[in-house]
Write a protein that holds these residues in place. Structure first.
Motif, PDB file in Angstrom:
ATOM      1  N   GLU A  75      -5.962   9.588  -1.906  1.00 19.78           N
ATOM      2  CA  GLU A  75      -6.026   8.236  -1.409  1.00 19.78           C
ATOM      3  C   GLU A  75      -4.936   7.317  -1.278  1.00 19.78           C
ATOM      4  OE1 GLU A  75      -6.882   7.622  -5.608  1.00 19.78           O
ATOM      5  OE2 GLU A  75      -7.023   9.348  -4.328  1.00 19.78           O
ATOM      6  N   PRO A  76      -5.035   6.317  -0.329  1.00 20.11           N
ATOM      7  CA  PRO A  76      -3.902   5.145  -0.200  1.00 20.11           C
ATOM      8  C   PRO A  76      -4.090   4.714  -1.846  1.00 20.11           C
ATOM      9  CG  PRO A  76      -5.195   5.363   1.604  1.00 20.11           C
ATOM     10  CD  PRO A  76      -5.670   6.135   0.814  1.00 20.11           C
ATOM     11  N   GLU A  98       0.586   4.267   1.478  1.00 20.64           N
ATOM     12  CA  GLU A  98      -0.143   5.014   2.523  1.00 20.64           C
ATOM     13  C   GLU A  98       0.192   6.408   2.567  1.00 20.64           C
ATOM     14  OE1 GLU A  98      -2.294   6.179   4.678  1.00 20.64           O
ATOM     15  OE2 GLU A  98      -2.616   4.319   5.004  1.00 20.64           O
ATOM     16  N   THR A  99      -0.704   7.033   1.973  1.00 16.98           N
ATOM     17  CA  THR A  99      -0.355   8.757   1.813  1.00 16.98           C
ATOM     18  C   THR A  99      -0.412   9.495   3.102  1.00 16.98           C
ATOM     19  OG1 THR A  99      -2.486   9.022   1.049  1.00 16.98           O
ATOM     20  CG2 THR A  99      -0.888   8.661  -0.826  1.00 16.98           C
ATOM     21  N   GLN A 116       7.020   5.807   6.052  1.00 19.03           N
ATOM     22  CA  GLN A 116       6.126   4.783   5.135  1.00 19.03           C
ATOM     23  C   GLN A 116       6.912   4.561   3.841  1.00 19.03           C
ATOM     24  OE1 GLN A 116       3.263   4.096   6.317  1.00 19.03           O
ATOM     25  NE2 GLN A 116       2.625   5.322   7.914  1.00 19.03           N
ATOM     26  N   ILE A 139       0.908  -1.362  -0.060  1.00 20.25           N
ATOM     27  CA  ILE A 139      -0.012   0.017  -0.066  1.00 20.25           C
ATOM     28  C   ILE A 139       1.020   1.304  -0.111  1.00 20.25           C
ATOM     29  CG2 ILE A 139      -1.693   1.406   1.256  1.00 20.25           C
ATOM     30  CD1 ILE A 139      -2.843  -1.152   2.375  1.00 20.25           C
TER      31      ILE A 139
END
Length: 267
Positions: free
Chosen positions: A57-58, A20-21, A28, A18
């Motif tokens: 969005e992620p 992950e934003t 991350q 992912i």
């Protein structure tokens, strides 16, 4: 306009972990990916990118230019510059100085590792002697390091110290999104498969001859970022799988985990 819109929606890459934003309080995988792109594409010792510039969005699975544009919406321009170890240390201190406020100044990094304690006073949180520059060892305040950063940060964005204009007059800049796209576009070149020891897709139609600068970057990209090749529809694209590697260590979180304490601050 239609052709441009269609190009924005074409698959250009794939992530099996992912993106992950929300990356403002901890290392991350997506931050590592971006910082690695900055460091490798610019040929510098250290790549840094402030997490508040990562949005959207992620993401997982197929990546498109449109989704990457939403993830990096500010049109950031990157460049390499020599700074002292003391200046780099000050950047890392500013990075973690407002972590409890979810501040966008938190840096995602490449080529450097460090630990910090958020219970300490701001600008004194980086643990002494914890900063290690890859290939160079412990950070030396009087040595110089080549660092890849953004014009936004160099002009004082997110409370980073501005770099004097005379030091910026000869820099060569490029858009960050272009550097990301250039990486994924390596899947169009036969030389990429040869140098990364990957099977050449039968459907590959090489668009143009590859330049020497990219040839020199390919081994570094293959070692650091390329997990493999997958098909997105009929198109071969580069697969990445960025992970959290322990580049940035929050010692307070580690203590909380080790002690299973219920009294830890919420970070």
């Amino acid at each position: 306009l239609k052709a441009s819109s269609e190009a924005e929606e074409e698959p250009i890459g794939y992530t099996s972990t992912i993106f992950e934003t929300n990356a403002r309080q901890a290392e991350q995988g997506v931050g590592n990916f971006i910082a690695d792109i900055i460091r490798i594409s610019l040929g510098v010792d250290v790549g840094i990118y402030n997490a508040g510039r990562i949005r959207g969005e992620p993401l997982i699975g197929v990546l498109k230019k449109s989704s990457l544009s939403r993830m990096l919406p500010f049109g950031d321009v990157i460049f390499g510059i020599e700074i002292t170890g003391k200046e780099l240390s000050d950047m890392l201190e500013n990075s973690v100085s407002q972590i409890e406020n979810n501040a966008g100044r938190f840096l995602q990094v490449s080529g450097v590792r460090f630990s910090f304690d958020p219970s300490r006073e701001p600008m004194a949180r980086v643990i002494p002697n914890s900063v290690i520059v890859e290939g160079k060892g412990p950070l030396n305040f009087t040595e110089t390091y080549k660092v890849g950063t953004t014009l936004y940060m160099s002009k004082g964005g997110d409370s980073f110290k501005s770099i004097p204009m005379e030091r910026l007059k000869d820099i060569q800049t490029r858009p960050l999104l272009d550097a990301v796209m250039e990486f994924f576009n390596l899947a169009n070149y036969e030389k990429f498969y040869e140098m990364c020891d990957l099977p050449r897709p039968d459907s590959l139609k090489e668009r143009e001859s590859i330049n020497q600068r990219l040839i020199e970057l390919i081994p570094k990209y293959c070692e650091k970022l390329v997990k493999g090749i997958v098909k997105a529809g009929e198109k071969p694209v580069i697969e990445v799988a960025p992970e959290i590697e322990g580049r940035i260590v929050n010692v307070l979180v580690n203590k909380c985990v080790a002690s299973n304490s219920q009294n830890c601050i919420d970070l």
